[in-house]
Design a protein around this motif. Structure first.
Motif, mmCIF file in Angstrom:
data_model
loop_
_atom_site.group_PDB
_atom_site.id
_atom_site.type_symbol
_atom_site.label_atom_id
_atom_site.label_comp_id
_atom_site.label_asym_id
_atom_site.label_seq_id
_atom_site.Cartn_x
_atom_site.Cartn_y
_atom_site.Cartn_z
ATOM 1 N N GLN A 202 -7.816 47.319 -10.662
ATOM 2 C CA GLN A 202 -8.333 46.759 -9.422
ATOM 3 C C GLN A 202 -9.629 47.431 -8.974
ATOM 4 O O GLN A 202 -10.120 47.151 -7.879
ATOM 5 N N HIS A 203 -10.166 48.306 -9.810
ATOM 6 C CA HIS A 203 -11.429 48.989 -9.514
ATOM 7 C C HIS A 203 -12.431 48.637 -10.615
ATOM 8 O O HIS A 203 -12.425 49.259 -11.682
ATOM 9 N N GLY B 229 -1.224 54.239 -2.436
ATOM 10 C CA GLY B 229 -1.257 52.800 -2.679
ATOM 11 C C GLY B 229 -2.685 52.305 -2.739
ATOM 12 O O GLY B 229 -3.577 52.882 -2.108
ATOM 13 N N HIS B 230 -2.911 51.255 -3.487
ATOM 14 C CA HIS B 230 -4.267 50.763 -3.704
ATOM 15 C C HIS B 230 -4.933 50.323 -2.409
ATOM 16 O O HIS B 230 -4.319 49.667 -1.560
ATOM 17 N N THR B 231 -6.199 50.709 -2.250
ATOM 18 C CA THR B 231 -7.022 50.286 -1.119
ATOM 19 C C THR B 231 -8.213 49.520 -1.668
ATOM 20 O O THR B 231 -8.983 50.053 -2.468
ATOM 21 N N SER B 232 -8.373 48.294 -1.255
ATOM 22 C CA SER B 232 -9.476 47.470 -1.744
ATOM 23 C C SER B 232 -10.785 47.873 -1.078
ATOM 24 O O SER B 232 -10.808 48.261 0.095
ATOM 25 N N CYS C 272 -3.729 51.904 -10.313
ATOM 26 C CA CYS C 272 -4.393 50.674 -9.870
ATOM 27 C C CYS C 272 -5.777 50.529 -10.504
ATOM 28 O O CYS C 272 -6.628 49.789 -9.985
ATOM 29 N N TRP C 273 -6.011 51.198 -11.639
ATOM 30 C CA TRP C 273 -7.345 51.150 -12.262
ATOM 31 C C TRP C 273 -7.835 49.727 -12.529
ATOM 32 O O TRP C 273 -9.045 49.476 -12.408
ATOM 33 N N CYS D 79 -6.486 55.933 -2.942
ATOM 34 C CA CYS D 79 -5.392 55.147 -3.517
ATOM 35 C C CYS D 79 -4.146 55.960 -3.847
ATOM 36 O O CYS D 79 -3.245 55.451 -4.517
ATOM 37 N N ARG D 80 -4.073 57.196 -3.431
ATOM 38 C CA ARG D 80 -2.899 58.011 -3.736
ATOM 39 C C ARG D 80 -1.621 57.394 -3.163
ATOM 40 O O ARG D 80 -0.568 57.443 -3.776
ATOM 41 N N PRO E 136 -5.549 56.688 -11.885
ATOM 42 C CA PRO E 136 -4.873 55.849 -10.871
ATOM 43 C C PRO E 136 -4.253 54.621 -11.513
ATOM 44 O O PRO E 136 -4.882 53.938 -12.325
ATOM 45 N N ALA F 172 -11.477 55.708 -6.888
ATOM 46 C CA ALA F 172 -10.247 55.368 -6.154
ATOM 47 C C ALA F 172 -9.805 56.536 -5.273
ATOM 48 O O ALA F 172 -8.672 57.009 -5.381
#
Length: 231
Positions: free
Chosen positions: A61-62, A116-119, A58-59, A113-114, A56, A110
């Motif tokens: 952010q994890h 878009g990133h989800t917090s 957005c890695w 998050c496909r 991902p 994640a």
């Protein structure tokens, strides 16, 4: 197409353990993050991880995925650049762990998050009192738990064969699969010497506490990977 790796050279220096982010200075955090991003960029291209977005984007952010990648980087550095790789797993094992991490990245770290990133939600936000309830509950001590025997008295140096026997018999335990050159025995942490023939007791209290913390975290990550593999 040539994909050049980050610069690295073989070294005879003892392998230093990973340190927690919060234990690093601001300058050290910046340097380590720069090195990690450069390494992940190289791995992304070398292993064609753009296919199906296997890693991902957005890695960063994890935090859990960041720690997985840090562990993989550390392990690979030991395997490929250190002459003190001793009991480290083989490169084949490393590649197996890479595939498991990538599978966990999409399914565990994640999963949403496909598009878009989800917090994630912080525990303190979702359940403000839960951490205190966990603390109050205490560890799972059972009435049937065996009594502790007398502490084993050992010198500050052990032959590799002695530690191997203790590990085989369950008297000692390795730090984690990624850091097998540390082991816990008789209430103390030990590290394999650079020649691989002996184990030395870790006597620095801060180092000891750091190994306690990282062992718990990395062994938990090992358990998660094992569970994902069985699914």
């Amino acid at each position: 197409m040539t994909i050049d790796p980050p610069a690295a050279a073989a070294s005879d220096a003892p392998v230093r353990p990973i340190r927690e982010w919060h234990a690093l200075t601001a300058e050290e955090q910046s340097a380590e993050w720069t090195a990690l991003v450069g390494w992940v960029t190289w791995i992304h291209d070398l292993y064609e991880l753009s296919r199906e977005e296997r890693l991902p984007l957005c890695w960063p952010q994890h935090p859990g995925l960041v720690e997985e990648l840090r562990s993989l980087k550390f392990w690979r550095d030991v395997l490929y650049t250190s002459r003190d790789s001793g009991g480290a797993h083989s490169p084949r094992s490393w590649h197996g762990e890479l595939r498991q991490t990538l599978a966990a990245a999409g399914n565990f770290w994640a999963p949403t998050c496909r598009a878009g990133h989800t917090s994630a939600t912080l525990l303190s936000e979702a359940h403000p009192d839960l951490a205190q309830r966990w603390q109050t509950h205490g560890p799972p001590l059972m009435a049937s738990s065996p009594a502790l025997g007398p502490a084993r008295s050992l010198p500050n140096m052990l032959a590799d064969a002695e530690m191997a026997t203790a590990l085989d018999q369950g008297e000692a335990r390795p730090h984690s699969r990624s850091m097998p050159y540390y082991a816990h025995l008789a209430g103390a942490w030990w590290t394999r010497s650079s020649d691989g023939a002996t184990w030395l007791r870790c006597t620095d209290p801060d180092h000891h506490a750091h190994l306690d913390d990282t062992s718990a975290r990395m062994r938990a990550a090992d358990t998660v990977r094992d569970q994902l593999t069985k699914q």
